[in-house]
Structure formats: C-alpha cells, structure tokens
Design a protein around this motif. Structure first.
Motif, mmCIF file in Angstrom:
data_model
loop_
_atom_site.group_PDB
_atom_site.id
_atom_site.type_symbol
_atom_site.label_atom_id
_atom_site.label_comp_id
_atom_site.label_asym_id
_atom_site.label_seq_id
_atom_site.Cartn_x
_atom_site.Cartn_y
_atom_site.Cartn_z
ATOM 1 N N GLU A 13 22.090 24.387 49.877
ATOM 2 C CA GLU A 13 21.586 24.333 47.968
ATOM 3 C C GLU A 13 22.005 22.697 47.851
ATOM 4 O OE1 GLU A 13 25.153 26.772 46.982
ATOM 5 O OE2 GLU A 13 24.859 25.995 44.515
ATOM 6 N N GLN A 37 23.829 34.639 44.797
ATOM 7 C CA GLN A 37 24.492 33.211 43.985
ATOM 8 C C GLN A 37 24.173 31.232 44.141
ATOM 9 O OE1 GLN A 37 27.970 34.422 44.790
ATOM 10 N NE2 GLN A 37 27.450 36.838 44.046
ATOM 11 N N ALA A 38 24.141 31.320 45.354
ATOM 12 C CA ALA A 38 23.380 29.479 45.211
ATOM 13 C C ALA A 38 22.572 29.586 44.829
ATOM 14 C CB ALA A 38 23.682 29.615 47.009
ATOM 15 N N ASP A 40 21.019 31.538 42.685
ATOM 16 C CA ASP A 40 20.544 31.493 40.892
ATOM 17 C C ASP A 40 21.808 29.846 40.450
ATOM 18 O OD1 ASP A 40 20.971 33.178 38.656
ATOM 19 O OD2 ASP A 40 22.517 33.197 38.265
ATOM 20 N N ARG A 41 22.646 29.589 41.023
ATOM 21 C CA ARG A 41 23.181 28.138 40.755
ATOM 22 C C ARG A 41 21.629 26.923 41.480
ATOM 23 N NH1 ARG A 41 27.792 29.907 43.610
ATOM 24 N NH2 ARG A 41 27.112 28.451 45.367
ATOM 25 N N LYS A 44 19.230 27.421 38.065
ATOM 26 C CA LYS A 44 19.916 27.004 36.503
ATOM 27 C C LYS A 44 19.930 25.061 36.517
ATOM 28 C CE LYS A 44 24.457 27.674 33.672
ATOM 29 N NZ LYS A 44 23.749 28.243 32.748
ATOM 30 N N LYS A 45 20.097 24.647 38.219
ATOM 31 C CA LYS A 45 20.623 22.857 37.895
ATOM 32 C C LYS A 45 18.952 22.759 37.301
ATOM 33 C CE LYS A 45 21.462 19.227 40.675
ATOM 34 N NZ LYS A 45 22.332 19.447 41.833
#
Ligand code: 5AD
Length: 349
Positions: A13, A37-38, A40-41, A44-45
């Motif tokens: 990540e 989930q990682a 997805d972050r 987004k970033k």
C-alpha cells in the motif's frame, strides 16, 4: 500467518511494489477482503471516486483466430456472424455522445475484411464528435497501428491473455506471444494509451503465472488493465473446463491496483456475468471504469465471447447505461463526465 500478510499488504500500500514470491502468497491467501480494502484506499488516493464510463461498440464478430476459450473463434460454426457498417457504427457513436459519455471503444474479432482505410475513416468521423476513441481489434502491423493513430485513435486494448509462454502457446495455436508483445510495445511507442490484461482461471494457470502477469503489466507500464474470469464457452475446446474463481479475480484486481496505483481499470463484463453484483465487487476491489454496451441490440447476443453476456442468455448482468449509473451512485462514487485519460502520478521505480 496473518501478521506477515498484514505486513505485506501495508508494504504494498505504501511502496506499490512487491516480489513475485510475496504476490503469490497474497494470491493464495484467504484475506481477500483485507487486500481489496487496501486497494480501495489506493484507488481513492490516486484516481479518486470518479468512475469513467466507456461506451463499448462491438463492431464485428468475425475472427480469423482459434483461441481455445473464445466463442468467436473461427471454427465455431454455431454462431451467426455480423459486421457493422460505417453508418451503424457512427449511429452508435452518436448515441454514446448523446448519452453523455466521452469515450467509445470499438471492439471486434480479428476480421480481415474490415479494411484499415475504412476504419481510419470511421475514426476520423467519430473524432469530429469530440469523443476519445479506444480500439480493440487485435494484432495489426506497426504501419496499421500508426495509420489508425494518425486518424485520431487515442487508446488501444490488447490483452496478453497470459504471460506464461507455454500456456499461451497451448491456448493460441498459430499465434506468437512475441508478436503480441511487439504489438503492445509498438502501441506504446506510437503514443497510444495502452491497455492489456489477462484471463483468470484458465486451465493449467497457477498463482505463479498470475503474479507474473501483474509484474508484466507493471513492466510495460500499461495505462489500463482489463481482467476477468475465464468462462467456459460451448462449442470451444475448453467448454467442459472449470471457470475462473471470483475471489481470485478480486485479488488480481486489488493487487494490480496496489502495484499500478494510477491506472484505469474496469470492472469487466465477465466479472459482472460470473459474480452476483460483480460490478460492485470490482469497484470495491480497485476498479474505476465500467464499459456499458452501447452497440445495437440485434448484435449484442451475437458477440458471444462467452455465455451470459446478455439478458436473453438468462444473464443477471446489468450492463445497460441506466443501471450502471444507478449502481455507481449507490456505491457513493461519482459518474465521470470527462475523457478520463490516465493521469500518470506514479513513476515506476
Ligand atoms: N471467458 C472470459 N473472457 C473471455 N474472453 C474471450 N473469451 C473469453 C471467455 N471464454 C476475453 C479475452 C479477450 C476479451 C475481449 O474477451 O480476454 O481479450
């Protein structure tokens, strides 16, 4: 164990790089949710909440190739073949524009009766509509790619399908892996945004091979990656094989996002066909693109790469524009209204 996996995910990540061995560990692990989930972050970033829509027009289902998995292979005599004419293609491109989309994707089998000159003409006319144009019509010569670029094509999709040479050879008789790589390099050098990708769950495909696929994507600095489960197709040599597993597809999407943080990556139709709420699962695993089918209804069911693509096929996949828009909103994501080129933020070290 879980601590080691957690370390790998957080390293990925932050660093967006990982060894093949560790990628294999993640691909084999049961921690799909944590990996997604990682991803997805990171999604987004780097690329934000916008989901770009690309209007897909399937221009011909003629194909001279014999790929073992594909329903359009030349030996499949059970499907009716069609080729859209210029007027039909332009009509669909206009409808795509009127619907507010900014990209059309012209995709087709390797149809040698489609003349490059005619395609250049079509590309020029679509360009007048101020749309971005993505082509996905297989392996061509350097000159042909150059002519299409000059006519106004912006992007090109050509999946490598698998980077394992032995598996590639088995599934693609009379084709050359090296030529396919040549195509991708040509396309890059000509200034296209280049998309590639692979099938997931092919017979004989291992986690090792899938890890190498991701590293290949990074190596050639792909701008777009499309991946989906292999779906067995009637009247093909692989009709009785097992199809790809959704969990592994989601891990592949997520790991690809983690390693190539700023690329454009669709939640593919094949994922939508294979999984309940497949598009949503894809969007939650790092995807930021969906490709609604903007072709003519009479042809949609004939573009039978694999079964389940259309509703008269008993499919539950919702790939019409209105449903896709609703789904994006319901995920608290934003519908893209721009061309959605790749904004390169991350430099491969
Ligand atoms: N299952 C899933 N995807 C398939 N494709 C072709 N046949 C199948 C199948 N049976 C994919 C290939 C190709 C893309 C247009 O469709 O990866 O590149």
């Amino acid at each position: 164990n879980y601590d080691y996996i957690k370390d790998l995910i957080s390293y990925l990540e932050n660093e967006h790089t990982l060894s093949k061995e560790n990628l294999v560990i993640l691909l084999k692990s049961e921690y799909t949710d944590e990996i997604c989930q990682a991803a997805d972050r990171v999604r987004k970033k780097f690329v934000g909440d916008v989901v770009h829509l690309r209007g897909l027009i399937e221009i011909s289902n003629y194909c001279c190739r014999t790929c073992y998995y594909c329903g359009l292979r030349v030996y499949n005599k059970s499907i009716k073949r069609y080729r859209m004419d210029e007027n039909e293609i332009l009509q669909c491109a206009k409808a795509t524009k009127d619907a507010g989309l900014k990209t059309v994707v012209l995709q087709g089998g390797e149809d040698k009766h489609f003349k490059i000159k005619d395609l250049c003409n079509i590309v020029e006319k679509i360009k007048d509509l101020d749309l971005s144009i993505t082509l996905s019509i297989g392996e061509l010569t350097t000159k042909e790619y150059a002519d299409l670029k000059k006519a106004g094509a912006d992007r090109y999709l050509l999946r490598i399908e698998t980077t394992n040479k032995d598996l590639y050879k088995k599934l693609h008789p009379n084709m050359s892996f090296d030529n396919r790589v040549r195509c991708l390099i040509d396309l890059k050098e000509l200034g296209y945004e280049v998309g590639t990708g692979c099938l997931i769950g092919l017979p004989g495909q291992t986690s090792d091979m899938l890890a190498e696929d991701i590293l290949f994507f990074k190596n050639i600095d792909a701008d777009m990656i499309g991946m989906g489960p292999f779906i067995p197709t009637p009247n093909t040599p692989l009709e009785n094989e097992k199809g790809g597993n959704v969990e592994i597809v989601l891990k592949m999407l997520a790991l690809t996002r983690l390693l190539l943080p700023d690329i454009n990556m669709p939640a593919t139709t094949a994922l939508g066909v294979k999984a309940d709420n497949g598009y949503i699962k894809g969007l939650r695993a790092g995807a930021n693109v969906i490709m609604p089918n903007m072709g003519l209804n009479e042809y949609k069911k004939l573009y039978a790469l694999y079964p389940g693509k259309t509703s008269d096929d008993g499919s539950k996949v919702v790939n019409d524009l209105e449903n896709i828009r609703k789904l994006i909103i319901s995920e608290n994501r934003i519908i893209g209204h721009e061309k959605g080129d790749r904004k390169k933020i991350w430099k491969n070290p």
